[in-house]
Enzyme design. Sequence first.
Site, PDB file in Angstrom:
ATOM      1  N   SER A  51       5.456   8.423 -36.726  1.00  0.00           N
ATOM      2  CA  SER A  51       5.029   7.458 -35.716  1.00  0.00           C
ATOM      3  C   SER A  51       6.127   7.286 -34.667  1.00  0.00           C
ATOM      4  O   SER A  51       6.484   8.253 -34.000  1.00  0.00           O
ATOM      5  CB  SER A  51       4.667   6.146 -36.410  1.00  0.00           C
ATOM      6  OG  SER A  51       4.067   5.252 -35.525  1.00  0.00           O
ATOM      7  N   GLU A  68      -3.091  11.146 -37.030  1.00  0.00           N
ATOM      8  CA  GLU A  68      -2.560  10.552 -38.255  1.00  0.00           C
ATOM      9  C   GLU A  68      -2.695  11.547 -39.415  1.00  0.00           C
ATOM     10  O   GLU A  68      -3.559  12.420 -39.388  1.00  0.00           O
ATOM     11  CB  GLU A  68      -3.267   9.229 -38.519  1.00  0.00           C
ATOM     12  CG  GLU A  68      -2.846   8.208 -37.449  1.00  0.00           C
ATOM     13  CD  GLU A  68      -3.668   6.937 -37.428  1.00  0.00           C
ATOM     14  OE1 GLU A  68      -4.616   6.832 -38.211  1.00  0.00           O
ATOM     15  OE2 GLU A  68      -3.346   6.048 -36.621  1.00  0.00           O
ATOM     16  N   HIS A  83      -0.562   8.935 -33.494  1.00  0.00           N
ATOM     17  CA  HIS A  83      -1.834   8.191 -33.652  1.00  0.00           C
ATOM     18  C   HIS A  83      -2.809   8.668 -32.584  1.00  0.00           C
ATOM     19  O   HIS A  83      -3.481   7.866 -31.941  1.00  0.00           O
ATOM     20  CB  HIS A  83      -1.624   6.682 -33.482  1.00  0.00           C
ATOM     21  CG  HIS A  83      -0.523   6.114 -34.304  1.00  0.00           C
ATOM     22  ND1 HIS A  83      -0.681   5.778 -35.624  1.00  0.00           N
ATOM     23  CD2 HIS A  83       0.765   5.842 -34.000  1.00  0.00           C
ATOM     24  CE1 HIS A  83       0.475   5.293 -36.095  1.00  0.00           C
ATOM     25  NE2 HIS A  83       1.352   5.334 -35.130  1.00  0.00           N
TER      26      HIS A  83
END
Lengths: 305, 305
Positions: free
Chosen positions: B161, B230, B203
Amino acid sequence: MATASKSTHKKAQQLGLAIPKGTLLAIGGKESKSQEERPDSQEENTKFISEQILKRFVKELYGKDPLVLVVPAASSEPEPVAKEYVKLFKELGIKRVEVVDIRTRDDAKDPEKIKQVDAAAGIMLTGGDQLRLTSILGGSPFLERLKERYLNEKLVVAGTSAGASAMSTNMIYRGEAQGGMLKDEMSSTAGLDLLKNVAIDTHFIDRGRIIRMAQAVAQNPGCIGIGLEEDTAILVKNGIEVEVVGSGLVTILDGMDISSTNIYEIESGDPFTIYDLKMHLLGDGKTYIIPAFNKEANAGAKSAA
Amino acid sequence: MATASKSTHKKAQQLGLAIPKGTLLAIGGKESKSQEERPDSQEENTKFISEQILKRFVKELYGKDPLVLVVPAASSEPEPVAKEYVKLFKELGIKRVEVVDIRTRDDAKDPEKIKQVDAAAGIMLTGGDQLRLTSILGGSPFLERLKERYLNEKLVVAGTSAGASAMSTNMIYRGEAQGGMLKDEMSSTAGLDLLKNVAIDTHFIDRGRIIRMAQAVAQNPGCIGIGLEEDTAILVKNGIEVEVVGSGLVTILDGMDISSTNIYEIESGDPFTIYDLKMHLLGDGKTYIIPAFNKEANAGAKSAA
């Protein structure tokens, strides 16, 4: 001019920073983005680069009868800008001056234009809009060849205003004059990365840009902020050795020792706080070594200044 | 895994791109910025990195009884995040797992933490906020040592992330979900620059980020956009050789052949136009070579895919 020590160069290599053989000249400029903004400014624009700075560019050129390229790709009206620079260089005794007319990404692939880069001793990126410059030149064969020659040969690459801003790793391209104190009231993107670990800003005093630069530095203190006043330039050798040339000041914002900032905690549009930003203000002839993660180099700069 | 040719490596060196000996693993993640945003998500966050990706991280570690460092510096609540990763790595058979607790720039200067980097075989940068990561680690001695070891030794650096986003040259840090189609409705700054000539976004599908990435790529096509879904990661060797690992897709946006864009002509807040952006969508096991200005490398990627 202060030079970095051998250990500094060795350290740079360990950090994957190639030491370029070429020279950069980033000039604070006085070009406006459009004729609408500053009517009748096109002529005075180019003239505003003083003889001192342009003469230094010429002095740094290597070889006999050097070829100078004028690249007005940042400008929406490249023809008058280019014409003016050709005239100025001729007046300074340069016999071979050519214009490279790049208006699209296709132009930046043209083998004829790449041949011009191969033959050049010096290149001048004019002012205009730095985002136009990265959009058109970023990742192009023209830029690739320019970088390759700058790294491996004694090419001099100069840029004024947008041409200077685009040289750095992080490129600021938007922000209100006398503004930039709110989070995201400033925009940046990847520059052409000729000058590593730096964010250059121009027209620095005239347009009150120190706050927007502080924001950029707080976002990533790995990039030193270098603010160029109009009629003021930095000459850079070996990728890190900086010398100030011109009538105004160069502002350096070093964020390495920032003790605290809330830039990552606040919302877009909120005012930000930064503690312990370091600032240097350097006049004509003063030197500085870009730290590039290197504490030794920092110490060297201080003792040499 | 497809590898770049010798001539590709030679070209990279001529362009000043050092070839790192280390390996990168950038993971699309599923961490949220705050507990407020996604209550009770902290635990599922870390678990969302599938065994496939974490096992690959472990497999890439060099040496016997390797030390893994968990660096939760991107997180506003580092303790539970770190605890979870320590548990996960132990379950995967790693005996030596240490947490490096960096919350301030002063922490990033601590010689004890730099010693931890010296001893590590692998480093995991957790999720959180990428701007926190660059603000705190940018230009720090901790990052310097990490980069030096990544370049010169077989260190594996993973990030999920925010930890993945921060790895690239240009780092996108703001933009509305399912938005980004207006100029400057997206913010970027200089990332930690472990992965050169790239802008990573994470994402990617879940938060509809392709438009904001297109904007970043149009601003400077010299940075390839890599969007990680993801539970999907890229493993990068030699700085340019990419392999997809995980259950989702990797989106690659290549702007090198953009024929026209108005991104530099329009006002902030106006919708932008881009012609001829190239897109690749790659599933598990597929390979790609980051062009880094290199047409040869591009051709190599195509033939290998």
